[in-house]
Design a protein around this motif. Structure first.
Motif, PDB file in Angstrom:
ATOM      1  N   LYS A 149      -0.401  11.930  -8.639  1.00 50.61           N
ATOM      2  CA  LYS A 149      -0.624  12.913  -9.704  1.00 50.61           C
ATOM      3  C   LYS A 149       0.702  13.410 -10.276  1.00 50.61           C
ATOM      4  O   LYS A 149       0.865  13.548 -11.481  1.00 50.61           O
ATOM      5  CB  LYS A 149      -1.434  14.091  -9.160  1.00 50.61           C
ATOM      6  N   ALA A 150       1.646  13.679  -9.395  1.00 53.14           N
ATOM      7  CA  ALA A 150       2.952  14.146  -9.853  1.00 53.14           C
ATOM      8  C   ALA A 150       3.640  13.077 -10.689  1.00 53.14           C
ATOM      9  O   ALA A 150       4.238  13.364 -11.735  1.00 53.14           O
ATOM     10  CB  ALA A 150       3.821  14.533  -8.658  1.00 53.14           C
ATOM     11  N   ALA A 151       3.573  11.806 -10.235  1.00 50.77           N
ATOM     12  CA  ALA A 151       4.186  10.707 -10.984  1.00 50.77           C
ATOM     13  C   ALA A 151       3.546  10.551 -12.355  1.00 50.77           C
ATOM     14  O   ALA A 151       4.229  10.283 -13.355  1.00 50.77           O
ATOM     15  CB  ALA A 151       4.063   9.406 -10.191  1.00 50.77           C
TER      16      ALA A 151
ATOM     17  N   TYR B  31       0.833  -1.207   0.000  1.00 55.00           N
ATOM     18  CA  TYR B  31       0.000   0.000   0.000  1.00 55.00           C
ATOM     19  C   TYR B  31       0.864   1.251   0.000  1.00 55.00           C
ATOM     20  O   TYR B  31       0.590   2.220  -0.721  1.00 55.00           O
ATOM     21  CB  TYR B  31      -0.925  -0.006   1.214  1.00 55.00           C
ATOM     22  N   GLN B  32       1.931   1.235   0.792  1.00 54.73           N
ATOM     23  CA  GLN B  32       2.849   2.376   0.820  1.00 54.73           C
ATOM     24  C   GLN B  32       3.516   2.569  -0.539  1.00 54.73           C
ATOM     25  O   GLN B  32       3.626   3.697  -1.029  1.00 54.73           O
ATOM     26  CB  GLN B  32       3.936   2.133   1.888  1.00 54.73           C
ATOM     27  N   VAL B  33       3.954   1.460  -1.135  1.00 54.12           N
ATOM     28  CA  VAL B  33       4.639   1.528  -2.436  1.00 54.12           C
ATOM     29  C   VAL B  33       3.713   2.112  -3.502  1.00 54.12           C
ATOM     30  O   VAL B  33       4.113   2.969  -4.292  1.00 54.12           O
ATOM     31  CB  VAL B  33       5.126   0.125  -2.854  1.00 54.12           C
ATOM     32  N   ILE B  34       2.468   1.637  -3.520  1.00 54.14           N
ATOM     33  CA  ILE B  34       1.505   2.079  -4.531  1.00 54.14           C
ATOM     34  C   ILE B  34       1.064   3.516  -4.290  1.00 54.14           C
ATOM     35  O   ILE B  34       0.937   4.310  -5.222  1.00 54.14           O
ATOM     36  CB  ILE B  34       0.286   1.137  -4.540  1.00 54.14           C
ATOM     37  N   SER B  35       0.824   3.846  -3.032  1.00 49.63           N
ATOM     38  CA  SER B  35       0.260   5.156  -2.697  1.00 49.63           C
ATOM     39  C   SER B  35       1.291   6.284  -2.727  1.00 49.63           C
ATOM     40  O   SER B  35       0.949   7.433  -2.957  1.00 49.63           O
ATOM     41  CB  SER B  35      -0.393   5.107  -1.317  1.00 49.63           C
ATOM     42  N   TYR B  36       2.558   5.966  -2.488  1.00 50.87           N
ATOM     43  CA  TYR B  36       3.597   6.991  -2.418  1.00 50.87           C
ATOM     44  C   TYR B  36       4.760   6.620  -3.344  1.00 50.87           C
ATOM     45  O   TYR B  36       5.854   6.281  -2.889  1.00 50.87           O
ATOM     46  CB  TYR B  36       4.092   7.147  -0.978  1.00 50.87           C
ATOM     47  N   PRO B  37       4.522   6.637  -4.654  1.00 47.31           N
ATOM     48  CA  PRO B  37       5.544   6.182  -5.608  1.00 47.31           C
ATOM     49  C   PRO B  37       6.826   7.013  -5.585  1.00 47.31           C
ATOM     50  O   PRO B  37       7.920   6.464  -5.766  1.00 47.31           O
ATOM     51  CB  PRO B  37       4.831   6.299  -6.961  1.00 47.31           C
ATOM     52  N   LEU B  38       6.707   8.323  -5.373  1.00 48.68           N
ATOM     53  CA  LEU B  38       7.911   9.154  -5.361  1.00 48.68           C
ATOM     54  C   LEU B  38       8.844   8.754  -4.213  1.00 48.68           C
ATOM     55  O   LEU B  38      10.073   8.735  -4.378  1.00 48.68           O
ATOM     56  CB  LEU B  38       7.535  10.634  -5.224  1.00 48.68           C
TER      57      LEU B  38
ATOM     58  N   MET C 128       4.793  13.463 -14.561  1.00 48.57           N
ATOM     59  CA  MET C 128       6.191  13.261 -14.909  1.00 48.57           C
ATOM     60  C   MET C 128       6.339  12.179 -15.976  1.00 48.57           C
ATOM     61  O   MET C 128       7.229  12.238 -16.829  1.00 48.57           O
ATOM     62  CB  MET C 128       7.004  12.907 -13.667  1.00 48.57           C
ATOM     63  N   PHE C 129       5.435  11.180 -15.942  1.00 44.06           N
ATOM     64  CA  PHE C 129       5.460  10.140 -16.974  1.00 44.06           C
ATOM     65  C   PHE C 129       5.149  10.746 -18.343  1.00 44.06           C
ATOM     66  O   PHE C 129       5.776  10.390 -19.347  1.00 44.06           O
ATOM     67  CB  PHE C 129       4.438   9.041 -16.643  1.00 44.06           C
ATOM     68  N   LYS C 130       4.177  11.663 -18.365  1.00 44.69           N
ATOM     69  CA  LYS C 130       3.807  12.301 -19.629  1.00 44.69           C
ATOM     70  C   LYS C 130       4.969  13.085 -20.222  1.00 44.69           C
ATOM     71  O   LYS C 130       5.095  13.213 -21.447  1.00 44.69           O
ATOM     72  CB  LYS C 130       2.603  13.231 -19.410  1.00 44.69           C
ATOM     73  N   LEU C 131       5.830  13.603 -19.342  1.00 44.35           N
ATOM     74  CA  LEU C 131       6.988  14.376 -19.798  1.00 44.35           C
ATOM     75  C   LEU C 131       8.215  13.487 -20.016  1.00 44.35           C
ATOM     76  O   LEU C 131       9.266  13.981 -20.446  1.00 44.35           O
ATOM     77  CB  LEU C 131       7.327  15.463 -18.777  1.00 44.35           C
ATOM     78  N   GLY C 132       8.083  12.202 -19.723  1.00 43.60           N
ATOM     79  CA  GLY C 132       9.197  11.279 -19.910  1.00 43.60           C
ATOM     80  C   GLY C 132      10.318  11.467 -18.918  1.00 43.60           C
ATOM     81  O   GLY C 132      11.487  11.179 -19.226  1.00 43.60           O
ATOM     82  N   GLU C 133       9.998  11.918 -17.699  1.00 46.45           N
ATOM     83  CA  GLU C 133      11.018  12.187 -16.688  1.00 46.45           C
ATOM     84  C   GLU C 133      11.157  11.022 -15.705  1.00 46.45           C
ATOM     85  O   GLU C 133      10.237  10.217 -15.536  1.00 46.45           O
ATOM     86  CB  GLU C 133      10.664  13.460 -15.908  1.00 46.45           C
ATOM     87  N   VAL C 134      12.306  10.944 -15.051  1.00 47.21           N
ATOM     88  CA  VAL C 134      12.518   9.967 -13.984  1.00 47.21           C
ATOM     89  C   VAL C 134      11.595  10.327 -12.825  1.00 47.21           C
ATOM     90  O   VAL C 134      11.529  11.489 -12.407  1.00 47.21           O
ATOM     91  CB  VAL C 134      13.982   9.971 -13.511  1.00 47.21           C
ATOM     92  N   GLY C 135      10.920   9.355 -12.300  1.00 46.20           N
ATOM     93  CA  GLY C 135       9.930   9.612 -11.261  1.00 46.20           C
ATOM     94  C   GLY C 135       8.521   9.570 -11.811  1.00 46.20           C
ATOM     95  O   GLY C 135       7.559   9.683 -11.070  1.00 46.20           O
ATOM     96  N   GLY C 136       8.421   9.371 -13.143  1.00 48.02           N
ATOM     97  CA  GLY C 136       7.107   9.272 -13.766  1.00 48.02           C
ATOM     98  C   GLY C 136       6.649   7.828 -13.875  1.00 48.02           C
ATOM     99  O   GLY C 136       7.459   6.914 -13.995  1.00 48.02           O
TER     100      GLY C 136
ATOM    101  N   HIS D 214       3.691  14.536   1.155  1.00 49.42           N
ATOM    102  CA  HIS D 214       3.909  13.116   0.929  1.00 49.42           C
ATOM    103  C   HIS D 214       2.589  12.414   0.650  1.00 49.42           C
ATOM    104  O   HIS D 214       2.528  11.190   0.584  1.00 49.42           O
ATOM    105  CB  HIS D 214       4.573  12.468   2.156  1.00 49.42           C
ATOM    106  N   GLY D 215       1.493  13.193   0.519  1.00 49.05           N
ATOM    107  CA  GLY D 215       0.167  12.611   0.354  1.00 49.05           C
ATOM    108  C   GLY D 215       0.066  11.747  -0.886  1.00 49.05           C
ATOM    109  O   GLY D 215       0.695  11.994  -1.912  1.00 49.05           O
ATOM    110  N   SER D 216      -0.781  10.721  -0.789  1.00 48.13           N
ATOM    111  CA  SER D 216      -0.947   9.771  -1.883  1.00 48.13           C
ATOM    112  C   SER D 216      -1.419  10.461  -3.155  1.00 48.13           C
ATOM    113  O   SER D 216      -0.876  10.232  -4.236  1.00 48.13           O
ATOM    114  CB  SER D 216      -1.953   8.692  -1.461  1.00 48.13           C
ATOM    115  N   ILE D 217      -2.434  11.314  -3.035  1.00 45.71           N
ATOM    116  CA  ILE D 217      -2.983  11.989  -4.214  1.00 45.71           C
ATOM    117  C   ILE D 217      -1.918  12.819  -4.907  1.00 45.71           C
ATOM    118  O   ILE D 217      -1.738  12.749  -6.125  1.00 45.71           O
ATOM    119  CB  ILE D 217      -4.174  12.889  -3.807  1.00 45.71           C
ATOM    120  N   ALA D 218      -1.205  13.599  -4.126  1.00 39.70           N
ATOM    121  CA  ALA D 218      -0.184  14.483  -4.694  1.00 39.70           C
ATOM    122  C   ALA D 218       0.926  13.688  -5.376  1.00 39.70           C
ATOM    123  O   ALA D 218       1.359  14.032  -6.484  1.00 39.70           O
ATOM    124  CB  ALA D 218       0.401  15.363  -3.589  1.00 39.70           C
ATOM    125  N   GLN D 219       1.384  12.636  -4.746  1.00 36.04           N
ATOM    126  CA  GLN D 219       2.489  11.862  -5.317  1.00 36.04           C
ATOM    127  C   GLN D 219       2.066  11.131  -6.585  1.00 36.04           C
ATOM    128  O   GLN D 219       2.813  11.079  -7.573  1.00 36.04           O
ATOM    129  CB  GLN D 219       3.030  10.869  -4.278  1.00 36.04           C
TER     130      GLN D 219
END
Length: 322
Positions: free
Chosen positions: A156-158, A106-113, A161-169, A149-154
């Motif tokens: 959404k950011a991931a 759950y932590q891994v999925i919810s807080y990918p960054l 970042m994926f759309k931009l092809g960046e590390v962390g996406g 560190h919220g799940s929603i924020a992380q």
């Protein structure tokens, strides 16, 4: 300790994700890998369950013999389990190990960054704040509340970042389903992701059903062999010992718990649970086929020996009376 486990699982998941390039496929491979690592323990637990089912006729004999002495009944039952190498707590051990893994997942999925890409607090804040406006209203609210560190924020950011092809996406889509979202995100309006919690609950029920099926068939077979008494029928057999009743209760409770869990939390958790159940079902079918008849023959021989001993004892007592 949970943080270390979560980071280790995140690293493994990230490596698999980079290799296959698909979130859902990575989760499938990750689940199989976790289950394979637990195979020795799971097989031991399932073998113990099969053996416990097979000795139920002996347990019932003890219950009938010592029905007026609960302490003696419990002592003889535990002695019986020890004689046949049946571990009472073996059935709970895999679940006790799987629950911490589920919490870490759950932590891994919810807080990918944090747990997949290894960002610290400053890096997470920098990544999230970049998408304050493009990430949507939910992300803005998370940032305003200081939930860096919220799940929603992380998530959404991931995604951004994926759309931009960046590390962390990371792309959480799998066959049209966003596995980062909870299936109940539309409330009571059905959506395609409802299939995950429904199947997770159904396979949870199926797992329990299969594990108890061998014992039920054996019990029915033994009842069919007994002569039917019409004038003075036997009292109905009891429902088994406390362990068996607990198992039956859990087989009803767990599917509903799974349904709630898979509906409420990220679809990835329900997907993981579903995959784990499918793996466990095939493993249980294999164990039942390989060891079911073997243990049945072993227990059958023990029962015959006990019946023979009782017969000799009755004859001996009868001769003494004469």
């Amino acid at each position: 300790m949970f943080d270390l486990i979560a980071r280790a699982l995140g690293w493994i998941f990230y490596w698999i994700y980079n290799f296959v390039g698909n979130y859902g496929v990575a989760l499938i491979i990750f689940t199989v890998l976790i289950k394979v690592c637990m195979v020795p323990m799971s097989i031991k637990q399932q073998k113990s369950t099969v053996k416990m089912q097979q000795i139920q006729p002996l347990v019932k004999d003890i219950q009938e013999k010592y029905k007026h002495d609960q302490q003696k009944m419990q002592a003889e039952t535990m002695k019986l389990y020890k004689e046949h190498d049946v571990k009472i707590g073996a059935g709970c051990l895999p679940m006790l190990i799987q629950l911490p893994i589920l919490l870490c997942l759950y932590q891994v999925i919810s807080y990918p960054l944090t747990y997949i890409f290894g960002f610290d607090a400053a890096e997470s804040w920098a990544a999230i704040s970049r998408f304050e406006y493009s990430g949507g209203v939910m992300l803005n609210e998370a940032i305003r509340n200081g939930d860096i560190h919220g799940s929603i924020a992380q998530i959404k950011a991931a995604t951004e970042m994926f759309k931009l092809g960046e590390v962390g996406g990371m792309n959480f889509m799998f066959f049209g389903m966003d596995l980062s979202m909870a299936p109940n995100y539309t409330g009571w309006v059905p959506n395609i992701m409802w299939i995950i919690p429904v199947l997770a609950a159904f396979t949870t029920y199926l797992t329990s059903k299969i594990s108890m099926n061998a014992a039920k068939k054996r019990s029915e077979s033994e009842e069919d062999k007994k002569p039917k008494r019409v004038l003075n029928p036997e009292a109905k057999p009891d429902k088994g010992d406390q362990t068996q009743q607990t198992t039956q209760s859990m087989s009803v409770i767990m599917p509903f718990f799974t349904l709630w869990l898979a509906f409420t939390y990220s679809a990835s958790l329900g997907f993981y649970w579903l995959l784990s159940n499918v793996f466990a079902i095939f493993q249980q079918l294999y164990i039942n086929k390989k060891y079911g008849s073997l243990y049945a023959d072993e227990i059958g021989e023990v029962i015959k020996e006990k019946e023979y001993e009782q017969k000799i004892k009755r004859l001996s007592n009868h001769k003494k009376k004469k």
